[in-house]
Write a protein that holds these residues in place. Sequence first.
Motif, mmCIF file in Angstrom:
data_model
loop_
_atom_site.group_PDB
_atom_site.id
_atom_site.type_symbol
_atom_site.label_atom_id
_atom_site.label_comp_id
_atom_site.label_asym_id
_atom_site.label_seq_id
_atom_site.Cartn_x
_atom_site.Cartn_y
_atom_site.Cartn_z
ATOM 1 N N ALA A 55 -9.685 46.217 35.362
ATOM 2 C CA ALA A 55 -10.070 44.810 35.224
ATOM 3 C C ALA A 55 -11.478 44.573 35.750
ATOM 4 C CB ALA A 55 -9.067 43.928 35.955
ATOM 5 N N LEU A 56 -11.806 45.151 36.902
ATOM 6 C CA LEU A 56 -13.133 44.928 37.481
ATOM 7 C C LEU A 56 -14.229 45.560 36.624
ATOM 8 C CD1 LEU A 56 -12.347 45.407 41.281
ATOM 9 C CD2 LEU A 56 -12.782 43.267 40.057
ATOM 10 N N SER A 66 -16.471 37.715 39.485
ATOM 11 C CA SER A 66 -15.525 38.562 40.209
ATOM 12 C C SER A 66 -16.295 39.514 41.108
ATOM 13 C CB SER A 66 -14.679 39.364 39.221
ATOM 14 O OG SER A 66 -15.497 40.288 38.531
ATOM 15 N N PRO A 67 -15.609 40.195 42.041
ATOM 16 C CA PRO A 67 -16.282 41.248 42.814
ATOM 17 C C PRO A 67 -16.677 42.408 41.901
ATOM 18 C CG PRO A 67 -14.161 40.636 43.783
ATOM 19 C CD PRO A 67 -14.205 40.026 42.427
ATOM 20 N N GLN A 68 -17.569 43.260 42.396
ATOM 21 C CA GLN A 68 -17.948 44.464 41.658
ATOM 22 C C GLN A 68 -17.177 45.663 42.204
ATOM 23 O OE1 GLN A 68 -22.174 44.968 41.873
ATOM 24 N NE2 GLN A 68 -22.610 43.141 40.664
ATOM 25 N N LEU A 69 -16.767 46.535 41.308
ATOM 26 C CA LEU A 69 -16.097 47.769 41.704
ATOM 27 C C LEU A 69 -17.151 48.785 42.120
ATOM 28 C CD1 LEU A 69 -13.349 49.311 41.813
ATOM 29 C CD2 LEU A 69 -13.947 50.181 39.532
ATOM 30 N N LEU A 70 -17.077 49.261 43.354
ATOM 31 C CA LEU A 70 -18.010 50.276 43.837
ATOM 32 C C LEU A 70 -17.476 51.684 43.627
ATOM 33 C CD1 LEU A 70 -19.134 48.635 47.202
ATOM 34 C CD2 LEU A 70 -20.303 48.573 44.989
ATOM 35 N N TRP A 191 -7.390 41.319 41.352
ATOM 36 C CA TRP A 191 -7.160 41.474 39.920
ATOM 37 C C TRP A 191 -6.101 42.510 39.588
ATOM 38 C CZ3 TRP A 191 -9.177 38.458 36.129
ATOM 39 C CH2 TRP A 191 -10.180 37.553 36.523
ATOM 40 N N GLU A 192 -5.267 42.898 40.524
ATOM 41 C CA GLU A 192 -4.339 43.997 40.267
ATOM 42 C C GLU A 192 -3.245 43.638 39.262
ATOM 43 O OE1 GLU A 192 -1.446 44.230 43.993
ATOM 44 O OE2 GLU A 192 -3.520 43.825 44.556
ATOM 45 N N LEU A 193 -2.980 42.349 39.036
ATOM 46 C CA LEU A 193 -1.967 41.928 38.067
ATOM 47 C C LEU A 193 -2.582 41.485 36.737
ATOM 48 C CD1 LEU A 193 0.471 39.904 40.366
ATOM 49 C CD2 LEU A 193 0.545 42.333 39.741
#
Length: 261
Positions: A55-56, A66-70, A191-193
């Motif tokens: 999702a990210l 949304s946050p950014q995935l590092l 955002w896990e769901l």
Amino acid sequence: MSPDRAMHGIDGRVPPSAREITTGQANRVWSVAGPTPYILKHYDDPNRAANEAAALRLLARHRAPSPQLLAASSGSSTPPWTAQTALHEEPVSVDRFLADLAEPLAAIHRIPGTHFGRLAGARQHHSWSDYLHDRLHTYATAAPALRATARLLHQEVAASDNAIQPVLLHHDLQPGHLLRQPVGSRLLIDWELATFGDHRSDLARLAVRLDLDDPTPVLAVASRPDPTTESQLYLHWRIHLLADAALSTDRAVRERAAKRL
């Protein structure tokens, strides 16, 4: 180690200086300081970790709020984990939640999906009704006493409009998951769901999370109202109530949901 993990020096382990900020039941979360501050999440369920990472990545491609995935774990990591940009904003107050949610939610619901269901780590479906029938089967199996309710909802799903184009759903909207940035914009976290599906399902789950006796107040954040919006909102609201009644680990939540059904 992947290039993004090497760049940030993140390997999923909890640094000694990390500060735990866990608030839920399913995951453990830490705030990590350093040259690149980040939030580290460890998941009980690897499918949720994979889904949040997917999702990210999608949200980043669409420059969504949304946050950014590092970095993220590989499939073999134990526990599964993600590292996300650290956010220092405060959650939007409950009395402002619906008003402030409308703009970021509209941006999310403009992101098209490729199928129906979770983005990763779960079965994908060709239609929204197939996804809902699958979920109802899961709930009825988990709570046999609610099979009659699930059967009625199966019938309503079968009779409803199936011509749904999938869009991105947060599917866990609630106070605490919407943050206010200093410049005034809003960010959605956790955002896990996330799921591809009917945007009215997002509104219905929000009504359940707000503990409403009637879901219609959440229509204030609906970006695309049409003649079927209210009836579909009620259908999805009852499906989410059934989910809580069947699967919640909190007895009070299960009983409250069952009573509303």
